[in-house]
Design an enzyme around this catalytic site. Sequence first.
Site, mmCIF file in Angstrom:
data_model
loop_
_atom_site.group_PDB
_atom_site.id
_atom_site.type_symbol
_atom_site.label_atom_id
_atom_site.label_comp_id
_atom_site.label_asym_id
_atom_site.label_seq_id
_atom_site.Cartn_x
_atom_site.Cartn_y
_atom_site.Cartn_z
ATOM 1 N N GLN B 237 0.822 -1.210 0.000
ATOM 2 C CA GLN B 237 0.000 0.000 0.000
ATOM 3 C C GLN B 237 0.858 1.264 0.000
ATOM 4 O O GLN B 237 0.329 2.356 -0.184
ATOM 5 C CB GLN B 237 -0.943 0.001 1.215
ATOM 6 C CG GLN B 237 -2.052 -1.044 1.119
ATOM 7 C CD GLN B 237 -3.023 -1.005 2.287
ATOM 8 O OE1 GLN B 237 -3.151 -1.987 2.996
ATOM 9 N NE2 GLN B 237 -3.712 0.107 2.489
ATOM 10 N N ARG B 384 -9.626 -0.324 7.050
ATOM 11 C CA ARG B 384 -10.534 0.588 6.352
ATOM 12 C C ARG B 384 -10.939 1.769 7.229
ATOM 13 O O ARG B 384 -12.107 2.096 7.389
ATOM 14 C CB ARG B 384 -11.775 -0.123 5.850
ATOM 15 C CG ARG B 384 -12.414 0.663 4.705
ATOM 16 C CD ARG B 384 -13.463 -0.126 3.977
ATOM 17 N NE ARG B 384 -13.948 0.642 2.844
ATOM 18 C CZ ARG B 384 -14.418 0.099 1.732
ATOM 19 N NH1 ARG B 384 -14.419 -1.212 1.598
ATOM 20 N NH2 ARG B 384 -14.868 0.851 0.769
ATOM 21 N N CYS B 385 -9.915 2.396 7.824
ATOM 22 C CA CYS B 385 -10.175 3.613 8.581
ATOM 23 C C CYS B 385 -8.864 4.348 8.710
ATOM 24 O O CYS B 385 -7.814 3.811 8.457
ATOM 25 C CB CYS B 385 -10.721 3.299 9.974
ATOM 26 S SG CYS B 385 -9.534 2.529 11.071
ATOM 27 N N GLU B 760 -13.246 5.261 3.792
ATOM 28 C CA GLU B 760 -13.285 4.607 5.088
ATOM 29 C C GLU B 760 -14.460 5.053 5.954
ATOM 30 O O GLU B 760 -14.791 4.390 6.929
ATOM 31 C CB GLU B 760 -11.944 4.844 5.775
ATOM 32 C CG GLU B 760 -10.842 4.215 4.912
ATOM 33 C CD GLU B 760 -9.448 4.607 5.287
ATOM 34 O OE1 GLU B 760 -9.288 5.697 5.859
ATOM 35 O OE2 GLU B 760 -8.522 3.841 5.012
#
Lengths: 277, 806
Positions: B237, B384-385, B760
């Site tokens: 990522q 996902r935040c 997110e």
Amino acid sequence: MIPAGFEYHRPADLTSAIGILQEHGDEARVVAGGHSLIPMMKLRMAELGHLIDLQDIDAMKGIAVGGDTVTIGAMTTQHELIVHDGLGAALPILREAALQIADPQVRYVGTIGGNVANGDPGNDMPGLMQCLNARFDLTGPDGSRQVAARDFYEAAYFTAREDEEILTAIIIPIPAPGTGSAYIKQKRKIGDYATAAAAVLVGDGTASVAMTNLADTPIWSEAAGAALAAGDIDGCAAAMLGAIDPQEDMRGPVAFKKHVAAVVLRRAIDSALSRRS
Amino acid sequence: MKDEIQTPADRSANLKGMGCSRKRVEDVRFTQGKGNYVDDIKLDGMLVGDFVRSPYAHARVTAIETEAALKVPGVLAVLTAKDLEPLGLHWMPTLAGDKQMVLADGKVLFQGQEVAFVVATDRYAAADGVAAVEVEYEELPVVTDPFRALDPDAPVLREDLAGQTEGAHGPRRHHNHIFTWEVGDKEATEKVLDEADVVAEEMVYYHRTHPMPLETCGCVASMDKVTGKLTLWGTFQAPHAVRTVASLISGIAEHNIRVISPDIGGGFGNKVGVYPGYICSIVASIVTGKPVKWVESRMDNLMSTAFARDYWMNGRIAATKEGKITGLWCHTTADHGGFDACADPTKFPAGFMNICTGSYDIPVAYLAVDGVYTNKAPGGVAYRCSFRVTEAAYFIERMVEVLAIKLGMDAAELRRINFIREDQFPYQSALGWEYDSGNYHAAWDKALTAVGYDALRQEQAQRIADFKAGKTRKLLGIGLTHFTEIVGAGPVKNCDILGLGMFDSCEIRIHPTGSAIARLGTISQGQGHATTFAQIIASEIGIPADDITLEEGDTDTAPYGLGTYGSRSTPVAGAATAMAARKIRAKAQMIAAYLLEVHDGDVEFDVDRFVVKGAPERFKTMKEIAFASYNQAIPGLEPGLEAVSYYDPPNMTYPFGAYICVMEIDVDTGEHKVRKFYALDDCGTRINPMIIEGQVHGGATEGYAIAMGQEIVYDDMGNHKTATLMDFFVPTSWETPHYTTDHTVTPSPHHPIGAKGVGESPNVGSVPCFSNAVHDAFRPFGLVQSHMPHDQWRIWKIADDLGLHG
């Protein structure tokens, strides 16, 4: 998730398959749809030298709906059970249960024979076969014999099938006209085994009740069926709760499973009664 | 010319710029199975690596016997810590300032830990080699409870830290203690709590789970011994950060390392960190001179690469008897597993947990977080935040509900009277953030109206009456959430990871015929960057999005950036994209003025061209300008039309949203059905509404999984109980609720295009919303708090404990 090495066999007839089983003894296993065995092999929890793929044996396929019985070849897929023209009318509960097994992708490959033969307490068909009083055709080196589904399951993954036998077909008596039936399964998600599942047949003065994944074998309770036949739903539930022996797992603790077993059973009974005519 | 008869609106539509639901250009290959993922990479002579993993959660490794494995056909090498030690690579630094064993160095600290690395000609031989390695273990006492881990007599997990009373984030007060992080005014907060009309106190646990991207982690390392250049393909990522860190760890000069992130099948934070598989693959490639691939199995992924959450948040919230919140106190015990491998900006060991005052105007607050070692897998990534924002949102949205119960108030009204008002922005929070913008009341009212909130409450009251009268066995829960995120890390003055500043970048080149290529420092893992960033450029400089190629992920070609996670791509790299585009537009203006023989100030931008002010028939299109920029000698200007921008954001962005869930609950089976899920998101300027909707669907589905069943479970022996998809809940389309999406638009005042990020938000907002729905269904019967996940047996247990089973 990589299995150990093995020899792959793909015989074209039953005699050859049994011959390979005889030759390699407990080093060999037959595979139908493979949805139980192959994951175990990938986890290396099942290691075997010889895998015998039965998919080319045409004699083990097909559905025959007769006057009194339905005969289903062991290599018939769950999908074929669902889409078959006459089966849904003769045995609506079979279609109802098959639709609750895993997901369409699994049902295209998974077979009824593999489902009943493996002795996995999580599988749906064994309990249903006990409810329906089905018989299994077993063929070995010395010929064929039939074993009742109600006598087949001994413990988790242990059955009355001998190592050199292959379960080739399932013979199911067609319930009397007017019999109501229901298969109800509680699960966490699509693809899961049952938290509790109940198969119920209710006819005129007759009943049969079996449950799934609440013990190390499917549970068919003669007393529960007798109570239900007499119209005693509470007695039926009490008899069944006395017969099951659920274990705690990720689906929940024992008290929860017992509670859900009773709820699912009562809902299946209600549904079967409503379908009786 | 054709475009002379087009209206400005036609020309604008032709660009497919910002605001257009442009179809995703990536999906042609993804939906045809033609993506190019790490495991698709096949190189001549490529070898495969696989790990021997520990079956024990805590044990001494007394011997590793590799002889039998080396005799397995196809097995070429077995690496152990002893082999890596001379290179100094048997341990590696973590992103959190701790260090982690690459291969077991004398002991193991979690089940599934990497013990030896088998290198073979193919993955079958590698797996046979793994099975043939014999490891002797001497079991040690296991600690899986973070509170028990801090007992004076708890087993010592990290013997390598013996005597170290100072960690990466301050003093360590116990052998299993990692750090204490404090924010806010403790004394003032405790005074408010002491003197308040009402104080609600609750332990809120956000359980351990796992990001579980569909594609697991993996890499291919290829060391070219002739050129001395290492190429590393991986599921990264943050490819540029990986290159720098790989250079610092290995000593290979940074120009001799090329990191490539190909297509990535979801990341969700799981692919931010550095894993032993990367190090071992690189070493194996150097040793063998051949490319080496390592790709996790699903079980490897769930057992060993980064988990998320696992925060025990003990809260106290104070209010007046009218419901005005006067203070918030939180002490969190954070279970980090065997190594502290959190992926947070360096100065924030508990991430942005200090956004836990949420959407509310809370005058005083205090937060303390204790990080603790246990015998579990390392991680603690932002699933996902933005960093620990889901934990913060869950905490405050539960505490508000608990306070509403204490006050006997409607939870929607309690929120409304405590929201930060529109006229308070920019708003300084008690825990140190400057919220850039928001209009919470407008969003809240829109949401309540959309779902028919008052009618729902009436229906619920009738349901409760029916339930008590024995007419139904189903309860109705109405889950409310208003969340505020903090994303777009971040300003280099306070955000870095291992010293790498968290700016991001974009480079745009316009080709002579007027099409373009843009490269960014981020990397899409499914977010649709190639679609949306082209839309930003299209709107900024008037080149159709379809004529713009987007490239990311190759460190030899893309400008340096810190990657994609924490919803930072649009807030940071999206800003860089707009800024680079504006540099090009500025030069284009000078070229247009020269071509039109007027002063620079006499032309103005009009969708896809510069026109002479007051003479709209006199113009130069961007196509004409691009050609001229390369092929016409223009006094005072260099040829060409390209620009690069490195954007250091002045602040974070603060997306927010109002979510409402209506849930039916069967008290006898614990089953539930989501009847309605309404998600209103305010992510500022909306670049592609279709992609936003997709992001909301995906994030809310992950949130649904987390709230309703997804967890990583260990037993008391440290055995991992949820390492397959049989027990680790990932919803199929069958379980997934239907979503109704909505929006308000409050642009970020400091972002060049006003965008805030959205990927997110739905995970941050949906988890408390689903959880609150479960709690709300049982509130009339006395439920205050029940920990997630709300799977069937736990919901059944709530009902059972409340005596609802008769």
